[in-house]
Design an enzyme around this catalytic site. Structure first.
Site, mmCIF file in Angstrom:
data_model
loop_
_atom_site.group_PDB
_atom_site.id
_atom_site.type_symbol
_atom_site.label_atom_id
_atom_site.label_comp_id
_atom_site.label_asym_id
_atom_site.label_seq_id
_atom_site.Cartn_x
_atom_site.Cartn_y
_atom_site.Cartn_z
ATOM 1 N N ASP A 61 -4.536 2.312 -5.141
ATOM 2 C CA ASP A 61 -3.133 2.494 -4.758
ATOM 3 C C ASP A 61 -2.667 1.385 -3.822
ATOM 4 O O ASP A 61 -1.702 1.557 -3.086
ATOM 5 C CB ASP A 61 -2.914 3.858 -4.106
ATOM 6 C CG ASP A 61 -3.763 4.046 -2.850
ATOM 7 O OD1 ASP A 61 -4.618 3.191 -2.590
ATOM 8 O OD2 ASP A 61 -3.569 5.057 -2.152
ATOM 9 N N ASP B 297 0.833 -1.204 0.000
ATOM 10 C CA ASP B 297 0.000 0.000 0.000
ATOM 11 C C ASP B 297 0.865 1.250 0.000
ATOM 12 O O ASP B 297 1.866 1.331 0.723
ATOM 13 C CB ASP B 297 -0.907 0.025 1.236
ATOM 14 C CG ASP B 297 -1.878 -1.147 1.258
ATOM 15 O OD1 ASP B 297 -2.090 -1.738 0.182
ATOM 16 O OD2 ASP B 297 -2.407 -1.452 2.332
ATOM 17 N N LYS C 200 -7.178 10.307 10.187
ATOM 18 C CA LYS C 200 -6.755 9.536 9.016
ATOM 19 C C LYS C 200 -7.648 9.753 7.801
ATOM 20 O O LYS C 200 -7.170 10.048 6.704
ATOM 21 C CB LYS C 200 -6.694 8.044 9.367
ATOM 22 C CG LYS C 200 -6.232 7.185 8.181
ATOM 23 C CD LYS C 200 -6.086 5.722 8.557
ATOM 24 C CE LYS C 200 -5.637 4.911 7.345
ATOM 25 N NZ LYS C 200 -5.472 3.476 7.673
#
Length: 1419
Positions: free
Chosen positions: A1189, A912, A981
């Site tokens: 991603d 990641d 986050k």
């Protein structure tokens, strides 16, 4: 054998040293021109027989075939054109359709391309289109008329088609290609009708139409016209007149030019017999053609050609030909709860007697079952419904809702709905066949040609399936069970449209034409006697420019109002026919009472302040959808059993028989479709399509161990690992007492809304998980399954199957693993442990510490793997519990094996990125600080941007708490990484301030479930807003480089979205010159138009219709689809329905365009990185999957994957991406003008204001207002000035230099800093504190533009110094910060300027090549 051995060697090489594997650095050159993926191999043609001068006579239509059949295409025993040499196999010498394609060695490479030559598709943005009155269902705009014509031709209503062609002829100019296309469609329909029912005057009728309706009306025929006339001559003309007729039309085609003649000769419309006769009729141009039998052998001589014929059912499959086995269909008394295609021994028989290896037999069997699975999903679903009902009747169960599964109920509704729809279709046919004054207003005239194409059986099945699947997914209302009638109606209509367009006949016909087209193009090259010189395809001075898509491009589509009407009719009939029988116990007698009730209820209600129609299912139906098996109710696209068909065109790839698009577009977004079509045709998107093929051919299997645990938990009704429990543990808020205060009642209403939203969300999630588990069970015994992929308009890849795929949530990912396995090796075993730590949430420690985490928790891992539900359930506490469980099982199996390093693992291991969007921003800007925060810079431990932001936020909160801030004191020491986050992750992708507030609010609710407001902290929403402000401020401190790029992108987007095209400028000049408004030149403009029409056309001239368009590094054009949609009210028999109507020529939604541009641009870059990595992995023999991603491969291949990921990123960002974007903008929008806003107190603004006052005084116009608006007359003045300046006459040029306009005043001042641009928040900025930051960035970006203007222009103009101008702009900015919105608005003036762009921000000194040394870039 050799190919398999090579692949095995390639996989063994994956364990070799990375230094050896990648000794030659990855290079990314630009894609080569598109090459044909399908090519017929034709041997040398020689002829001993001299050509006879007399033209052979083509047989009449009785002895010809309009489509190829299996007999047509069987290979001859002695073909003079041998197929190419291929390895002999069990399939008679040709490759099967499932054979793996050989990867091209250059696919993973990029080379520079010229951004000054972008793909440009001209579209008429400035003019309206004519719209005629509707009479007997015929009328509307040109596109709708083309669609109506197509529908009428399909159902054989040539009388209506004739009337439509006449309407189109009256509407278009004779030179418009669309009107010729319409006549061609009608001529072809007349020909097909004549071939079916030949009459003595059929040929004369066709020629009469051509002569009187086309030639005499000055319509210029094209190649398709002559193709139809020649086909008619070849099949309908009398033998004695045939030769003369053919030569006549060939001569006319030759007069139209060599390209037209080439298209006529190479057309796939002719049968092979007709084509042979046609070529023989031109002995001066061509050698003797091969015979019909020889041509058909050529069409199937290549492996690809023969495989394609099998795939489309035009040749028998060799595996089936070996042993004749009758197809049993369903063939069972009962149906197991899985799709019957996947049960061993059912459906397609296994080819036991087929020669070949077991692997080849398995692939052949999977291929045959895949074709059957796609063949008719609608009929298969209805058969399953019927079988469930039959089973219950045999058991003596009739009608009772509680005893019937949902599938049996659907069969009951289907049986009741079918005769009702049959009656409606027949009534529609009767009305259309006998139009009269009495039925002139009947809406059946409008939708009749479209409804007539669909059978009542398919219409009934599609309607029921759509309604039930929509119920399972839930609606937008608070109760999540009511469904919008408008959405359902359009959805049903769209499903019917797709079903009609995907008919077997159309697929087969399209394939036959493409097969003939390839063969005939190759043959014509070989047969041609004279090689004609060809003109250059494109000028070297400009990129490929394509004309606007034809109005007839979407002729197979249904108009929006037609889809809505048909869908509403089907819904209305379902409401009438669908009933259920419910039971209840009489409280007095205890007897069971039965009641027949409607299954669905139609009602109206309010949603977001608007009155809307809804359909609500019976509550018992919703109960069944939550708790029962849902197999067979949804006709959706499922995973495939064989590798997907390679992508070769916009709509050719993925599934073998079902139509799918390579690029997903919004409904009504024709611009992106046109650009993607053109780019694929030019070969520009070769790498994108190849990347989709790589992603699609990766084999997967269902993780049976995880499935069994999930199924057991589901059956128990437990909410384990994010499974939604069967019974929701939510307490309904108690209604306040009658004497409660208004505040208490208001709070209760708020609590009720939250409760209903939560219940609705649980319902939707549980139904969706039910679907996922059913799909997993259906495929659990498959050796391999595959996911065809497509891309969105930005280039991001997504699996096509919507229910179960690896891009889904944690449960979906946990249920899947790779179909191929690889030995772990020592490195792979380490990565398996690291992967487990990542899944558990321990992902920001060093790699060594993560590995230790797994070993420390080994007892918990073993307990989770051996007793997942009865043990300590350690795995359920992970961030991704189901994936963690899968990893626990895999790690246990590996450690329990004799040699863990030799254990064959199928589990995907993830790599990641660290906030990948910020990684791209840091690389684009060369930002050292930003690169360090997102692991682009080498470091001993991974840098955690989320923890870094959380620390900065905590520092700011602590400072505020010390100053006495109540909210800061409440949150001091409580801001964790988890709180920030989501906001940090999505900020780079354009999350709004309010969206970020909701994200933080969700986290705070979890932290404080029993929050009670106080005087200083009354609500958590206020705390969330306070926290978000700090998060944005912290981000702004970290990523200064990203903000400068964002500002530049925003500035460019601002100018583009307020611009008008050169076409609009020309129309405005005509308007100011007193000319009447006109339609596009291809339309006839009526002599008289209503004043309202004239006013609307004039208003549209200055509208902003230009969208932001750019090209990705993989040369895929990206067109932002955000435009202001209009509402269209459609009257139906059910109710009036308001639907959103989208158009690619509508006014752009400026706010959405600007807000989406930076994140979409970054998305296009991460999509490029992913596809480049996928292509290189395929080249190196690695299995590769991606979730945007997050990149996946086998544990043993992680070291090689890491090298590939880094090298692709470095190569991509080593190019001047931003400079190329700036150059592309300059070329793409050349000649446009945009409406700039100038600070009213600036020197240049004062000069412009003075000029406007003087200009109005000289013309005797009234002086009023502040002269801040820029009228369209100023566009005309500037266009005139530019025309004079560019004149070859010296006097004209002198006049142009002396001419003064507001534009010339601004250009002479060279003061971009005087601009006041519309801005949205930057990365890390809030609306409250962004002004100072914006001004600082403005001085950098626009100051650079000012310097560039001064350096480019040598004109001697007295200017104030740069420092003086900057100081003046800075003062204006500070003054404007305290001004009200109203005063800020009047302090600006408008001026029309040439559309230019600021210089690209200078890149920082951080070197992207340092990324190669960062081991935490992706980890």
């Amino acid at each position: 054998m050799l190919a398999r051995a090579a692949r095995r060697k390639l996989r063994r090489d994956a364990f070799a040293s990375p230094d050896l594997k990648f000794s030659g650095q990855l290079t990314l050159p630009w894609l080569c021109p598109a090459q044909m993926r399908w090519a017929a191999s034709v041997g040398t043609i020689t002829h001993d027989v001299a050509r006879k001068p007399k033209l052979p006579t083509s047989p009449r239509h009785e002895s010809t075939r309009s489509l190829a059949t299996a007999a047509d295409l069987q290979p001859t025993q002695f073909a003079p054109y041998p197929p190419p040499q291929v390895p002999q196999s069990s399939l008679n010498g040709f490759s099967p359709p499932w054979a793996p394609s050989v990867p091209h060695s250059d696919l993973a490479r990029l080379t520079p391309w010229d951004p000054s030559k972008p793909l440009v598709i001209h579209d008429s943005l400035s003019t309206a289109t004519p719209c005629g009155p509707v009479r007997y269902g015929i009328g509307g705009d040109p596109i709708e008329l083309h669609q109506n014509l197509h529908a009428c031709v399909r159902v054989g209503r040539l009388d209506r088609a004739m009337a439509i062609v006449q309407r189109l002829t009256d509407m278009y100019s004779p030179s418009a290609p669309e009107v010729v296309d319409a006549h061609n469609v009608f001529l072809k329909a007349k020909l097909e009708a004549a071939l079916q029912n030949p009459l003595a005057d059929s040929m004369a009728d066709i020629e009469e139409w051509y002569r009187t309706r086309m030639v005499q009306k000055a319509l210029e025929p094209n190649a398709q016209t002559f193709i139809t006339l020649l086909r008619a001559s070849l099949t309908l003309q009398e033998p004695g007149l045939q030769e003369e007729s053919i030569r006549k039309y060939l001569a006319q085609a030759r007069d139209c030019g060599p390209d037209v003649l080439d298209e006529v000769n190479g057309s796939p419309e002719y049968t092979d017999t007709e084509w042979e006769t046609l070529i023989k009729a031109q002995p001066d141009l061509f050698e003797e053609p091969p015979t019909v039998e020889e041509t058909q052998e050529i069409q199937m001589s290549t492996p690809a050609g023969r495989a394609s014929l099998i795939r489309h059912g035009l040749l028998p499959d060799p595996a089936l030909a070996l042993k004749s086995v009758s197809q049993k269909g369903l063939g069972l008394d009962t149906i197991k709860q899985a799709l019957n295609q996947f049960e061993q021994g059912e459906g397609v028989p296994y080819p036991h007697e087929m020669p070949g290896s077991p692997e080849e037999k398995d692939k052949a069997w999977a291929y045959m079952r895949q074709i059957r699975l796609e063949s008719d999903s609608t009929k298969a679903a209805v058969d399953r419904w019927k079988a469930e009902d039959t089973k219950l009747k045999e058991m003596g169960i009739h009608g009772v809702l509680q005893s019937k599964p949902i599938q049996a109920l659907m069969w009951n509704w289907y049986s009741a709905l079918l005769p009702v729809l049959e009656k409606e279709i027949q009534m529609t046919k009767d009305v259309m066949s006998a139009p009269s004054a009495n039925n002139a207003s009947d809406h059946r005239h409008i939708y009749g040609p479209y409804l007539e194409q669909c059978s009542a059986e398919k219409l009934a099945a599609l309607t029921i399936s759509k309604v039930i699947t929509s119920c399972a997914r839930g609606g937008p209302r608070d109760d999540a069970t009511s469904l919008k009638i408008s959405v359902l109606s359009v959805g049903i209509g769209r499903d019917i449209e797709n079903e009609i367009n995907l008919s077997v006949e159309q697929r087969t016909g399209k394939f036959v034409r493409s097969q003939r087209n390839r063969t005939r193009k190759d043959l014509l090259k070989r047969l041609r006697k004279i090689t004609k010189a060809k003109a250059l395809l494109a000028s070297q001075s400009s990129g490929p420019v394509v004309e606007a898509p034809s109005d007839a491009m979407t002729q197979a589509e249904f108009p929006l109002h037609i889809k809505t009407k048909i869908g509403a009719i089907a819904l209305e009939k379902l409401l009438q026919a669908a009933t259920i029988t419910v039971t209840a116990e009489d409280p007095k007698t205890g007897k069971q009472l039965f009641s027949t009730q409607p299954a669905f209820h139609h009602h109206t209600g309010f949603h977001q302040g608007k009155r809307i129609g809804w359909i609500s299912p019976h509550h018992e139906i919703m109960t069944k959808l939550r708790g029962e098996s849902v197999h067979g109710i949804a006709m959706v696209k499922l995973p495939m059993l064989i590798e997907p068909k390679p992508w070769t065109a916009f709509d050719e790839g993925g599934y073998y028989t079902m139509r799918e698009f390579a690029v997903r577009t919004k409904v009504g977004d024709n611009a992106q479709t046109a650009y993607a079509h053109s780019a694929i045709t030019h070969g520009d998107m070769e790498k994108v399509l190849a990347g989709l093929d790589v992603l699609g051919k990766v084999p997967w299997v269902i993780n049976s161990d995880v499935y069994r645990v999930a199924a057991e938990a589901w059956n128990r009704g437990e909410g384990v690992g994010k499974l939604v429990p069967e019974k929701f543990s939510l307490t309904r808020p108690s209604e306040p007492a009658a004497d409660a205060s208004p505040a208490e009642r208001k709070q209760w209403l708020k609590d009720m809304k939250e409760y209903e939203n939560a219940m609705g969300g649980f319902h939707s999630q549980r139904c969706f998980q039910n679907f996922q588990l059913e799909v997993a069970r259906a495929f659990i015994h498959e050796k391999n399954i595959y996911f065809p992929h497509s891309v969105d308009f930005r280039g991001r890849a997504y699996p096509v199957p919507p229910l179960l795929n690896h891009i889904g949530a944690d449960l979906s990912r946990g249920l899947l693993k790779f179909g191929n396995g690889k030995e772990l090796g020592a490195v792979g075993l380490q990565w398996l442990k690291i992967h487990l730590a990542n899944l558990y949430g321990f992902d920001k420690a060093s790699l060594r510490d993560r590995e230790k985490f797994a070993m420390t928790n080994l007892n918990e891992i073993y307990d989770s793997a051996t007793n997942p539900l009865g043990g300590r359930r350690w795995w359920t506490k992970a961030e991704d519990p189901w994936q963690c469980l899968a990893c626990c099982i895999e790690l246990k199996n590996a450690l329990d094996s004799p040699d863990p390093t030799r254990y064959v693992s199928n589990l995907p291991i993830h790599q990641d990125g660290t906030c990948n969007g910020l990684q791209h921003y840091a690389a684009l800007g060369g930002d050292q600080a930003g690169a360090s925060q997102v692991n682009l810079e080498p470091a001993d431990k991974p840098q955690d941007i989320y923890s870094g932001v959380a620390e900065l936020v905590q520092e700011m909160i602590a400072k505020d708490a010390a100053d006495g801030n109540a909210m800061a004191q409440f949150m001091n020491g409580k801001v964790t990484r988890k709180v920030v986050k989501r906001t940090v992750m999505t900020n780079v992708y354009g999350v709004t301030f309010m969206g970020a507030k909701l994200q933080v609010f969700d986290e705070l609710r979890d932290m404080f479930p029993n929050f009670q407001g106080t005087e200083g902290v009354p609500q958590l929403t206020r705390v969330a807003m306070y926290i978000v402000t700090k998060i944005f401020k912290a981000l702004g401190k970290i990523f200064n480089g990203a903000q400068e790029i964002q500002y530049w992108l925003g500035e460019c987007g601002d100018r583009i979205t307020t611009s008008i095209s050169p076409e609009q400028i020309k129309k405005i000049r005509d308007l100011t010159a007193g000319k009447a408004p006109t339609y596009d030149p291809k339309y006839k403009t009526p002599k008289k138009m209503t004043s309202g029409k004239v006013a609307s056309m004039n208003k549209a001239l200055g509208a902003y219709k230009t969208s932001i368009i750019w090209t990705t590094p993989l040369k895929m054009p990206v067109v932002q689809p955000y435009r202001k949609d209009s509402l269209q009210t459609i009257k139906t028999s059910l109710q009036s329905i308001s639907v959103t109507r989208r158009s690619s020529t509508g006014v752009v939604d400026r706010r959405k365009q600007l807000q989406a541009f930076p994140p979409n641009f970054i998305h296009s870059l991460d999509a490029t990185h992913m596809l480049l990595s996928a292509l290189k992995c395929n080249e190196m023999g690695l299995d590769f999957a991606a979730v945007h991603d997050s990149f996946w491969t086998h544990a043993a291949d992680i070291p090689n994957l890491n090298i590939i990921l880094r090298d692709a990123f470095v190569r991509m960002h080593s190019e001047d991406i931003m400079g190329r974007l700036g150059a592309e903008f300059k070329a793409r929008y050349a000649g446009s003008m945009y409406c700039a806003h100038i600070i009213g107190s600036s020197k240049v603004a004062m000069e412009i204001t003075a000029w406007r006052r003087s200009y109005r005084e000289k013309r005797g116009l009234k002086l009023q207002g502040r002269f801040g608006a820029a009228p369209v007359e100023e566009i005309t003045l500037e266009a005139e000035r530019q025309e004079l300046l560019n004149s070859e006459n010296e006097e004209d040029r002198q006049k142009g230099q002396e001419m003064v306009t507001p534009t010339s005043i601004w250009l002479a001042a060279k003061d971009p800093l005087s601009m006041s641009s519309f801005r949205l928040a930057l990365l890390g900025d809030t609306q409250q504190q962004s002004s100072s930051k914006l001004e600082s960035l403005k001085e950098k970006v626009l100051g650079a533009e000012a310097e560039a203007m001064r350096s480019e222009d040598d004109a001697s103009v007295t200017l104030s110094g740069p420092a003086e101008e900057k100081e003046e702009s800075s003062k204006r900015a500070k003054k404007g910060k305290s001004a009200s919105t109203r005063s800020a608005a009047v302090s600006r003036i408008q001026v029309w300027l040439p559309l230019t762009f600021p210089p690209v921000p200078k890149k920082g000194d951080w070197d992207v090549k340092r990324l190669r040394e960062s081991k935490y870039f992706f980890s």
